[in-house]
Design a protein around this motif. Structure first.
Motif, mmCIF file in Angstrom:
data_model
loop_
_atom_site.group_PDB
_atom_site.id
_atom_site.type_symbol
_atom_site.label_atom_id
_atom_site.label_comp_id
_atom_site.label_asym_id
_atom_site.label_seq_id
_atom_site.Cartn_x
_atom_site.Cartn_y
_atom_site.Cartn_z
ATOM 1 N N GLY A 224 0.823 -1.200 0.000
ATOM 2 C CA GLY A 224 0.000 0.000 0.000
ATOM 3 C C GLY A 224 0.862 1.256 0.000
ATOM 4 O O GLY A 224 2.087 1.201 -0.099
ATOM 5 N N ILE A 225 0.221 2.395 0.125
ATOM 6 C CA ILE A 225 0.971 3.644 0.118
ATOM 7 C C ILE A 225 1.744 3.793 1.435
ATOM 8 O O ILE A 225 1.284 3.372 2.493
ATOM 9 N N ARG A 226 2.915 4.395 1.342
ATOM 10 C CA ARG A 226 3.746 4.584 2.526
ATOM 11 C C ARG A 226 3.145 5.642 3.451
ATOM 12 O O ARG A 226 2.327 6.457 3.034
ATOM 13 N N HIS A 227 3.595 5.609 4.694
ATOM 14 C CA HIS A 227 3.043 6.515 5.712
ATOM 15 C C HIS A 227 3.198 7.982 5.305
ATOM 16 O O HIS A 227 2.242 8.763 5.385
ATOM 17 N N LEU A 228 4.400 8.368 4.848
ATOM 18 C CA LEU A 228 4.627 9.754 4.465
ATOM 19 C C LEU A 228 3.768 10.135 3.270
ATOM 20 O O LEU A 228 3.242 11.256 3.202
ATOM 21 N N THR A 229 3.608 9.210 2.325
ATOM 22 C CA THR A 229 2.765 9.479 1.162
ATOM 23 C C THR A 229 1.324 9.701 1.594
ATOM 24 O O THR A 229 0.652 10.626 1.118
ATOM 25 N N ARG A 230 0.864 8.857 2.508
ATOM 26 C CA ARG A 230 -0.518 8.989 2.984
ATOM 27 C C ARG A 230 -0.728 10.325 3.681
ATOM 28 O O ARG A 230 -1.795 10.955 3.533
ATOM 29 N N GLU A 231 0.255 10.757 4.449
ATOM 30 C CA GLU A 231 0.123 12.034 5.162
ATOM 31 C C GLU A 231 -0.039 13.202 4.196
ATOM 32 O O GLU A 231 -0.638 14.225 4.555
ATOM 33 N N ASN A 232 0.482 13.075 2.999
ATOM 34 C CA ASN A 232 0.395 14.155 2.018
ATOM 35 C C ASN A 232 -0.865 14.089 1.162
ATOM 36 O O ASN A 232 -1.059 14.956 0.305
ATOM 37 N N CYS A 233 -1.710 13.087 1.373
ATOM 38 C CA CYS A 233 -2.973 12.994 0.631
ATOM 39 C C CYS A 233 -4.022 13.916 1.273
ATOM 40 O O CYS A 233 -4.063 14.079 2.492
ATOM 41 N N ASP A 234 -4.868 14.487 0.443
ATOM 42 C CA ASP A 234 -5.969 15.311 0.947
ATOM 43 C C ASP A 234 -7.112 14.446 1.460
ATOM 44 O O ASP A 234 -7.881 14.869 2.338
ATOM 45 N N GLU A 235 -7.229 13.256 0.913
ATOM 46 C CA GLU A 235 -8.323 12.355 1.266
ATOM 47 C C GLU A 235 -7.854 10.928 1.019
ATOM 48 O O GLU A 235 -7.076 10.675 0.090
ATOM 49 N N VAL A 236 -8.320 9.996 1.830
ATOM 50 C CA VAL A 236 -7.988 8.583 1.659
ATOM 51 C C VAL A 236 -9.294 7.795 1.586
ATOM 52 O O VAL A 236 -10.182 7.968 2.433
ATOM 53 N N VAL A 237 -9.432 6.944 0.568
ATOM 54 C CA VAL A 237 -10.670 6.204 0.350
ATOM 55 C C VAL A 237 -10.380 4.707 0.273
ATOM 56 O O VAL A 237 -9.233 4.283 0.118
ATOM 57 N N PHE A 238 -11.437 3.908 0.388
ATOM 58 C CA PHE A 238 -11.294 2.478 0.176
ATOM 59 C C PHE A 238 -12.174 2.044 -0.989
ATOM 60 O O PHE A 238 -13.155 2.716 -1.332
ATOM 61 N N ILE A 239 -11.811 0.937 -1.617
ATOM 62 C CA ILE A 239 -12.595 0.359 -2.706
ATOM 63 C C ILE A 239 -13.485 -0.732 -2.114
ATOM 64 O O ILE A 239 -12.969 -1.733 -1.600
ATOM 65 N N PRO A 240 -14.793 -0.572 -2.147
ATOM 66 C CA PRO A 240 -15.673 -1.602 -1.583
ATOM 67 C C PRO A 240 -15.479 -2.939 -2.301
ATOM 68 O O PRO A 240 -15.425 -2.996 -3.531
ATOM 69 N N MET A 241 -15.377 -4.025 -1.517
ATOM 70 C CA MET A 241 -15.186 -5.357 -2.092
ATOM 71 C C MET A 241 -16.030 -6.362 -1.331
ATOM 72 O O MET A 241 -16.370 -6.158 -0.171
ATOM 73 N N GLN A 242 -16.327 -7.468 -2.012
ATOM 74 C CA GLN A 242 -16.993 -8.590 -1.376
ATOM 75 C C GLN A 242 -16.055 -9.796 -1.421
ATOM 76 O O GLN A 242 -14.996 -9.751 -2.031
ATOM 77 N N GLY A 243 -16.463 -10.888 -0.770
ATOM 78 C CA GLY A 243 -15.617 -12.071 -0.762
ATOM 79 C C GLY A 243 -14.510 -11.970 0.262
ATOM 80 O O GLY A 243 -14.496 -11.091 1.132
ATOM 81 N N GLU A 244 -13.533 -12.852 0.140
ATOM 82 C CA GLU A 244 -12.467 -12.957 1.133
ATOM 83 C C GLU A 244 -11.172 -12.252 0.736
ATOM 84 O O GLU A 244 -10.228 -12.212 1.519
ATOM 85 N N ALA A 245 -11.113 -11.740 -0.476
ATOM 86 C CA ALA A 245 -9.885 -11.077 -0.926
ATOM 87 C C ALA A 245 -9.608 -9.838 -0.073
ATOM 88 O O ALA A 245 -10.509 -9.035 0.180
ATOM 89 N N GLU A 246 -8.362 -9.702 0.369
ATOM 90 C CA GLU A 246 -8.002 -8.576 1.233
ATOM 91 C C GLU A 246 -7.639 -7.329 0.427
ATOM 92 O O GLU A 246 -7.767 -6.213 0.938
ATOM 93 N N SER A 247 -7.174 -7.513 -0.792
ATOM 94 C CA SER A 247 -6.760 -6.359 -1.586
ATOM 95 C C SER A 247 -6.827 -6.704 -3.071
ATOM 96 O O SER A 247 -7.013 -7.862 -3.449
ATOM 97 N N LEU A 248 -6.668 -5.689 -3.892
ATOM 98 C CA LEU A 248 -6.662 -5.856 -5.342
ATOM 99 C C LEU A 248 -5.250 -5.645 -5.881
ATOM 100 O O LEU A 248 -4.447 -4.920 -5.296
ATOM 101 N N ASN A 249 -4.964 -6.266 -6.996
ATOM 102 C CA ASN A 249 -3.744 -5.956 -7.721
ATOM 103 C C ASN A 249 -3.732 -4.465 -8.036
ATOM 104 O O ASN A 249 -4.777 -3.868 -8.305
ATOM 105 N N VAL A 250 -2.552 -3.846 -8.007
ATOM 106 C CA VAL A 250 -2.472 -2.393 -8.162
ATOM 107 C C VAL A 250 -3.036 -1.921 -9.505
ATOM 108 O O VAL A 250 -3.675 -0.867 -9.583
ATOM 109 N N SER A 251 -2.857 -2.699 -10.564
ATOM 110 C CA SER A 251 -3.398 -2.282 -11.857
ATOM 111 C C SER A 251 -4.917 -2.384 -11.885
ATOM 112 O O SER A 251 -5.593 -1.579 -12.527
ATOM 113 N N VAL A 252 -5.475 -3.365 -11.158
ATOM 114 C CA VAL A 252 -6.937 -3.486 -11.052
ATOM 115 C C VAL A 252 -7.488 -2.322 -10.233
ATOM 116 O O VAL A 252 -8.499 -1.701 -10.601
ATOM 117 N N ALA A 253 -6.825 -2.011 -9.111
ATOM 118 C CA ALA A 253 -7.248 -0.874 -8.289
ATOM 119 C C ALA A 253 -7.188 0.424 -9.087
ATOM 120 O O ALA A 253 -8.074 1.286 -8.966
#
Length: 267
Positions: A224-253
């Motif tokens: 995921g994004i590094r801590h310093l990178t996240r601090e410089n974001c104006d907003e942080v969002v999540f992608i709603p998902m179903q199932g057991e997958a914890e995350s998406l491939n970066v190109s899919v995201a």
């Protein structure tokens, strides 16, 4: 009692295969070479084609190469294998002038000349060239104006990334910068809204306005994004998902986020 007729099994060490690196100025595959020929000023210098290949795709490539005045060699596949080892080159390999990425100044010049709000993709340390190539392809398809990545500890425009991009690397500006955090602050000063992504955010991507000047910020594979990178974001969002997958491939995201921005901008 041990059976003396049974001999102990000797374990052999498996040798790790070491693939020869491909020259970064070599591109391979019919689609990648065709795309490099179709820009106004092609960077292709020479092309090697497998002598046995004869079809419409090759005819189209030959026509584009002749129009650009590119030298063509018809060779045995062994010759192509030496130029582009250990890859599926489809009987087509080209040597090119380097595909140059933008620096900070080039990126800001690009933004200054846009006649619409910029849509950017920032990749915080994506190291797999397959993922970079896929992100470039997705970014172009969704109408993004540029993809941005750090110079260090991240994939650049390798032969594999260019191949996977299916021509997008030839057309979509790619910027490599020294300091992602500093660049993000400079983008903010230009009015660009920075939206990071993280599974622990409480704000859904689909509840977020994506129509103004903005950049989607995605992190490295598995981290995921590094801590310093996240601090410089104006907003942080999540992608709603179903199932057991914890995350998406970066190109899919990247595809999910950028096409949601494309959808909102098209309304």
């Amino acid at each position: 009692m041990k059976d003396k007729s049974l001999k102990p099994i000797k374990r052999r060490k498996t040798k790790t295969a070491h693939h020869a690196p491909i020259d970064p100025d070599v591109i391979f595959g019919l689609h990648a070479v065709q795309a490099a020929l179709e820009v106004p000023v092609s960077r292709v210098k020479e092309i090697w084609l497998a002598a046995e290949r004869q079809d419409n795709r090759v005819d189209n490539l030959l026509a584009a190469a002749n129009e650009q005045g590119v030298v063509i060699h018809f060779s045995e596949r062994e010759t192509l294998d030496k130029i582009a080892p250990d890859v599926q080159h489809q009987g087509c390999v080209a040597k090119c002038r380097p595909l140059e990425s933008l620096d900070e100044k080039g990126l800001f010049d690009l933004l200054d000349n846009l006649n619409e709000p910029p849509l950017l993709l920032i990749l915080d340390g994506v190291q797999d060239p397959h993922n970079l190539g896929a992100c470039l392809r997705t970014a172009e398809a969704s109408g993004a104006h540029a993809v941005i990545a750090p110079k260090d500890r991240a994939s650049g425009l390798t032969a594999t990334a260019i191949k996977i991009s299916s021509g997008s690397a030839e057309r979509l500006p790619f910027a490599q910068v020294t300091n992602i955090a500093r660049l993000m602050r400079e983008l903010q000063q230009r009015g660009v809204w920075l939206i990071g992504t993280s599974g622990d955010s409480e704000t859904s991507l689909y509840q977020t306005k994506l129509t103004g000047p903005m950049a989607i910020v995605l992190g490295a594979e598995g981290k995921g994004i590094r801590h310093l990178t996240r601090e410089n974001c104006d907003e942080v969002v999540f992608i709603p998902m179903q199932g057991e997958a914890e995350s998406l491939n970066v190109s899919v995201a990247a595809g999910v986020c950028l096409f949601e921005a494309f959808r909102q901008r098209s309304l």
